[in-house]
Design a protein around this motif. Sequence first.
Motif, PDB file in Angstrom:
ATOM      1  N   THR A 120       7.435   8.119 -13.572  1.00 53.37           N
ATOM      2  CA  THR A 120       7.410   8.942 -12.363  1.00 53.37           C
ATOM      3  C   THR A 120       6.796  10.291 -12.722  1.00 53.37           C
ATOM      4  O   THR A 120       6.614  10.612 -13.900  1.00 53.37           O
ATOM      5  CB  THR A 120       8.841   9.168 -11.831  1.00 53.37           C
ATOM      6  N   GLU A 121       6.500  11.103 -11.737  1.00 47.78           N
ATOM      7  CA  GLU A 121       5.968  12.450 -11.996  1.00 47.78           C
ATOM      8  C   GLU A 121       6.951  13.249 -12.863  1.00 47.78           C
ATOM      9  O   GLU A 121       6.547  13.960 -13.774  1.00 47.78           O
ATOM     10  CB  GLU A 121       5.693  13.180 -10.680  1.00 47.78           C
ATOM     11  N   GLU A 122       8.244  13.097 -12.561  1.00 45.02           N
ATOM     12  CA  GLU A 122       9.258  13.809 -13.351  1.00 45.02           C
ATOM     13  C   GLU A 122       9.274  13.304 -14.794  1.00 45.02           C
ATOM     14  O   GLU A 122       9.324  14.093 -15.733  1.00 45.02           O
ATOM     15  CB  GLU A 122      10.638  13.644 -12.717  1.00 45.02           C
ATOM     16  N   ASP A 123       9.218  11.960 -14.966  1.00 42.17           N
ATOM     17  CA  ASP A 123       9.166  11.375 -16.314  1.00 42.17           C
ATOM     18  C   ASP A 123       7.951  11.903 -17.068  1.00 42.17           C
ATOM     19  O   ASP A 123       8.042  12.261 -18.244  1.00 42.17           O
ATOM     20  CB  ASP A 123       9.040   9.852 -16.258  1.00 42.17           C
ATOM     21  N   ASP A 126       8.478  15.441 -18.176  1.00 41.50           N
ATOM     22  CA  ASP A 126       9.429  15.471 -19.296  1.00 41.50           C
ATOM     23  C   ASP A 126       8.762  14.995 -20.585  1.00 41.50           C
ATOM     24  O   ASP A 126       8.927  15.608 -21.642  1.00 41.50           O
ATOM     25  CB  ASP A 126      10.653  14.595 -18.999  1.00 41.50           C
ATOM     26  N   PHE A 127       8.019  13.914 -20.489  1.00 41.73           N
ATOM     27  CA  PHE A 127       7.351  13.347 -21.651  1.00 41.73           C
ATOM     28  C   PHE A 127       6.329  14.337 -22.227  1.00 41.73           C
ATOM     29  O   PHE A 127       6.254  14.536 -23.442  1.00 41.73           O
ATOM     30  CB  PHE A 127       6.679  12.021 -21.277  1.00 41.73           C
ATOM     31  N   ALA A 128       5.568  14.977 -21.365  1.00 42.78           N
ATOM     32  CA  ALA A 128       4.575  15.962 -21.811  1.00 42.78           C
ATOM     33  C   ALA A 128       5.268  17.117 -22.539  1.00 42.78           C
ATOM     34  O   ALA A 128       4.785  17.569 -23.593  1.00 42.78           O
ATOM     35  CB  ALA A 128       3.763  16.472 -20.623  1.00 42.78           C
ATOM     36  N   ARG A 129       6.394  17.580 -22.017  1.00 46.13           N
ATOM     37  CA  ARG A 129       7.132  18.666 -22.674  1.00 46.13           C
ATOM     38  C   ARG A 129       7.688  18.218 -24.025  1.00 46.13           C
ATOM     39  O   ARG A 129       7.659  18.969 -25.005  1.00 46.13           O
ATOM     40  CB  ARG A 129       8.241  19.185 -21.767  1.00 46.13           C
ATOM     41  N   ILE A 130       8.180  16.995 -24.099  1.00 42.83           N
ATOM     42  CA  ILE A 130       8.699  16.469 -25.359  1.00 42.83           C
ATOM     43  C   ILE A 130       7.571  16.373 -26.395  1.00 42.83           C
ATOM     44  O   ILE A 130       7.745  16.769 -27.545  1.00 42.83           O
ATOM     45  CB  ILE A 130       9.375  15.092 -25.142  1.00 42.83           C
ATOM     46  N   LEU A 131       6.425  15.870 -25.968  1.00 44.96           N
ATOM     47  CA  LEU A 131       5.292  15.780 -26.890  1.00 44.96           C
ATOM     48  C   LEU A 131       4.857  17.163 -27.366  1.00 44.96           C
ATOM     49  O   LEU A 131       4.531  17.346 -28.548  1.00 44.96           O
ATOM     50  CB  LEU A 131       4.121  15.045 -26.239  1.00 44.96           C
ATOM     51  N   ASP A 132       4.875  18.141 -26.469  1.00 47.82           N
ATOM     52  CA  ASP A 132       4.542  19.516 -26.862  1.00 47.82           C
ATOM     53  C   ASP A 132       5.482  20.005 -27.957  1.00 47.82           C
ATOM     54  O   ASP A 132       5.052  20.604 -28.940  1.00 47.82           O
ATOM     55  CB  ASP A 132       4.626  20.469 -25.663  1.00 47.82           C
ATOM     56  N   ARG A 133       6.764  19.746 -27.780  1.00 47.84           N
ATOM     57  CA  ARG A 133       7.750  20.194 -28.768  1.00 47.84           C
ATOM     58  C   ARG A 133       7.578  19.480 -30.098  1.00 47.84           C
ATOM     59  O   ARG A 133       7.665  20.098 -31.166  1.00 47.84           O
ATOM     60  CB  ARG A 133       9.158  19.992 -28.224  1.00 47.84           C
TER      61      ARG A 133
END
Length: 157
Positions: A120-123, A126-133
């Motif tokens: 989903t857009e929310e997923d 979230d995934f993009a932020r996790i990958l950034d971290r």
Amino acid sequence: MIDHVQLAIRYGRIYSLMHRVLDRRMVAEGASLARTKMLHYIANNAPVRAADVAEWFDLAPRTVTQAIDTMERDALVIRVPDLVDRRAKRLDITDKGRQVLRQTEPLRRELIEQAFSLLTEEDFGDFARILDRLELALETRVETGPGAGSIGGRTGA
């Protein structure tokens, strides 16, 4: 409790699966994922030194030289003079190399779309932020060498 090792294994397995599926589909179309990845790098960084290609893909210089020789033979890349060091050569992509990238791009995009359309857009956010971290943690803690800290700690991102 979260098992970081098992999570990392799953992440690696998913990456490997995507890689294998894409490679099989490209081979079926008469292409090669390894060659295509190298062509993408050359196209995006041209003119580039073979040593830069080897470093980027973490390959032995001899392996890269053999791949480049084959791509040059197939008229996908060309060696051009280095403007700074007259003894050295750099790599550039040819029109035929660009054509190969255009032909394989739909396969790559289709696989990516199939995999990520489940989110989903929310997923996705979230995934993009996790990958950034994760990327930040690897770049700042692992790439800086011994004593830089462990990957397991938290980042402020």
